[in-house]
Design an enzyme around this catalytic site. Structure first.
Site, PDB file in Angstrom:
ATOM      1  CE1 TYR A   1      -2.919   3.198   0.740  1.00  0.00           C
ATOM      2  CE2 TYR A   1      -2.117   3.249   2.976  1.00  0.00           C
ATOM      3  CZ  TYR A   1      -2.783   3.699   1.936  1.00  0.00           C
ATOM      4  OH  TYR A   1      -3.362   4.785   2.131  1.00  0.00           O
TER       5      TYR A   1
ATOM      6  CE  LYS B   1      -9.193   1.335   2.418  1.00  0.00           C
ATOM      7  NZ  LYS B   1      -8.202   1.654   3.398  1.00  0.00           N
TER       8      LYS B   1
HETATM    9  C1  LIG Z   1      -4.028  -2.546   2.459  1.00  0.00           C
HETATM   10  C2  LIG Z   1      -3.824  -1.072   3.327  1.00  0.00           C
HETATM   11  N1  LIG Z   1      -3.517  -1.468   4.421  1.00  0.00           N
HETATM   12  C3  LIG Z   1      -3.414  -0.041   5.176  1.00  0.00           C
HETATM   13  C4  LIG Z   1      -4.066   1.173   4.513  1.00  0.00           C
HETATM   14  C5  LIG Z   1      -4.116   2.568   5.456  1.00  0.00           C
HETATM   15  O1  LIG Z   1      -5.383   2.514   6.249  1.00  0.00           O
HETATM   16  P1  LIG Z   1      -6.086   3.918   6.235  1.00  0.00           P
HETATM   17  O2  LIG Z   1      -6.536   4.577   5.050  1.00  0.00           O
HETATM   18  O3  LIG Z   1      -7.404   3.461   7.076  1.00  0.00           O
HETATM   19  O4  LIG Z   1      -5.036   4.651   6.966  1.00  0.00           O
HETATM   20  C6  LIG Z   1      -4.816   1.062   3.293  1.00  0.00           C
HETATM   21  C7  LIG Z   1      -5.681   2.077   3.004  1.00  0.00           C
HETATM   22  O5  LIG Z   1      -5.843   2.048   1.783  1.00  0.00           O
HETATM   23  C8  LIG Z   1      -4.788  -0.088   2.565  1.00  0.00           C
HETATM   24  O6  LIG Z   1      -4.941  -0.499   1.444  1.00  0.00           O
END
Ligand SMILES: Cc1ncc(COP(=O)(O)O)c(C=O)c1O
Length: 392
Positions: free
Chosen positions: A97, A194
């Site tokens: 990510y 998500k």
């Molecule tokens: C696989 C993954 N991990 C972590 C995150 C980070 O999460 P957040 O946007 O809730 O900070 C995301 C965000 O898209 C993600 O897709």
């Protein structure tokens, strides 16, 4: 007990009032009988009953001992990295990510923590990339956005042999489909923004630990650094969890149908979905996941950002937006959106092509979604044909 029953009954009835919905304790502090004498809550950064209930629920769902809830998925990732110290190294999956990459590269490099990236889908690469300073292996499986699958059990064994912690970002699968702690991971993180939240209405993160010791360390970091999840958002995640198993089952069914359809489309080059038998690590995905999730990515035969931009603005039901995992279908262009912070050569080497489009397949009727993609691709095909000598 089935997973669905377990999931629903992991949410407790309020012992004080019998309320079937978990109460929201919207408070910053708690009255004490005498200094240090209280009912287990003194200040809401340290502990809050609503957040604590969510933490217990997620610990149980992931088969862990202790969980901590954070203000975002990135705050959860940040808390795990804070287990390390200067001079330590992280070995991370190369398709990661973009926000995690940015945190590792631009923040933690300043504090002497180095991150080495490798294609963890091949266990041999993991063995080769371990150095004496490696203290943490970081997997996302499936990865965002090319749905790479890493063998958690095999990498867990290697991590144990070398006394290295294994952390799995389980955002794409959710505990309804995959439980990394039971496969040998030490820590699981989630962007609960998500699938756990599930309705595109909050930002939240979770860390679940396999042992009390690790759980206590993360709890200490949560309080010391302070990026806690608010009571109302904790409640929203709990409400999301109530329907998690139903939603991800349907997301997975819809996504498989969309992926199969895209595979035969003349404008489409590669389709990434771990549920397809053509996926390079389909067998491992089938071994460690009970279904394959709601994300499908694909590239176009015309591999340009412009062609991708045409598609992302031509769909009706798939809305162009960052994020994923909600009931409404979304699509995004990782190269210019979620993964923009990764330098182009690194991004392309990890398979994030210029035309890659990531679909978060929602809960609409799948025939409508397929029709939506078809009409968008047909329109783009027409436009490209008018400007280029397309042979397809
Ligand atoms: C696989 C993954 N991990 C972590 C995150 C980070 O999460 P957040 O946007 O809730 O900070 C995301 C965000 O898209 C993600 O897709």
């Amino acid at each position: 007990m089935s997973n669905a029953t377990k999931l629903i009954h992991s949410i407790p009835v309020d012992p004080l009032t019998g309320s079937v919905s978990v109460p929201i304790y919207q408070t910053s502090t708690f009255v004490q009988e005498a200094p240090g004498v209280h009912k287990g809550y003194d200040y809401a950064r340290s502990n809050n009953p609503t957040r604590e209930t969510l933490e217990k629920i997620i610990a149980e769902l992931e088969g862990g001992v202790k969980a901590s809830a954070f203000a975002s998925g990135l705050a959860a990732i940040d808390a795990v990295v804070k287990l390390l110290q200067s001079g330590d190294e992280i070995l991370a999956v190369d398709d990661i990510y973009g926000g995690a990459f940015r945190l590792f590269t631009h923040i933690y490099s300043k504090f002497g923590i180095k991150v080495n990236y490798t294609d963890t889908t091949d266990v041999a690469n993991v063995i080769d990339a371990i150095t004496p300073a490696t203290k943490l292996i970081w997997l996302e499986t499936p990865t965002n956005p090319t749905l790479k699958i890493s063998d958690i059990e095999a990498i867990g064994r290697i991590a144990k042999q070398h006394n290295i912690l294994l952390c799995v970002d389980n955002t794409f699968a959710s505990p309804a489909l995959q439980r990394p702690l039971e496969l040998g991971a030490d820590i699981v993180v989630h962007s609960a923004t998500k699938y756990l939240g599930g309705h595109s209405d909050l930002i939240a993160g979770l860390v679940v630990s396999k042992t009390q010791e690790l759980g206590d360390q993360i709890k200490f970091i949560q309080n010391a650094s302070g990026a806690i999840l608010a009571p109302h958002d904790s409640w929203l995640v709990i409400r999301g969890v109530e329907t998690l198993h139903l939603r991800v089952a349907e997301h997975s069914r819809n996504a498989l149908a969309v992926a199969k359809h895209l595979q035969g489309h003349p404008l489409v080059d590669k389709v990434y979905y771990p549920g397809l038998e053509t996926h390079v690590n389909h067998t491992i995905a089938a071994k460690q996941q009970s279904a394959f999730g709601g994300i499908v990515s694909f590239t176009l035969k015309t591999d340009t950002e412009d062609a991708a931009a045409l598609v992302t603005t031509a769909t009706k039901y798939f809305k162009l937006a960052e994020s994923l995992g909600g009931v409404k279908s979304l699509l995004c262009h990782p190269a210019s959106m979620t993964h923009k912070s990764i330098p182009a050569e690194k991004r392309q080497a990890a398979g994030v092509a210029d035309s890659l489009i990531r679909l978060s397949v929602g809960l609409e009727t799948v025939e409508d979604l397929i029709q939506d993609i078809d009409q968008a691709l047909a329109g783009v095909h027409k436009k490209l044909k008018a400007t280029e000598a397309l042979t397809y």
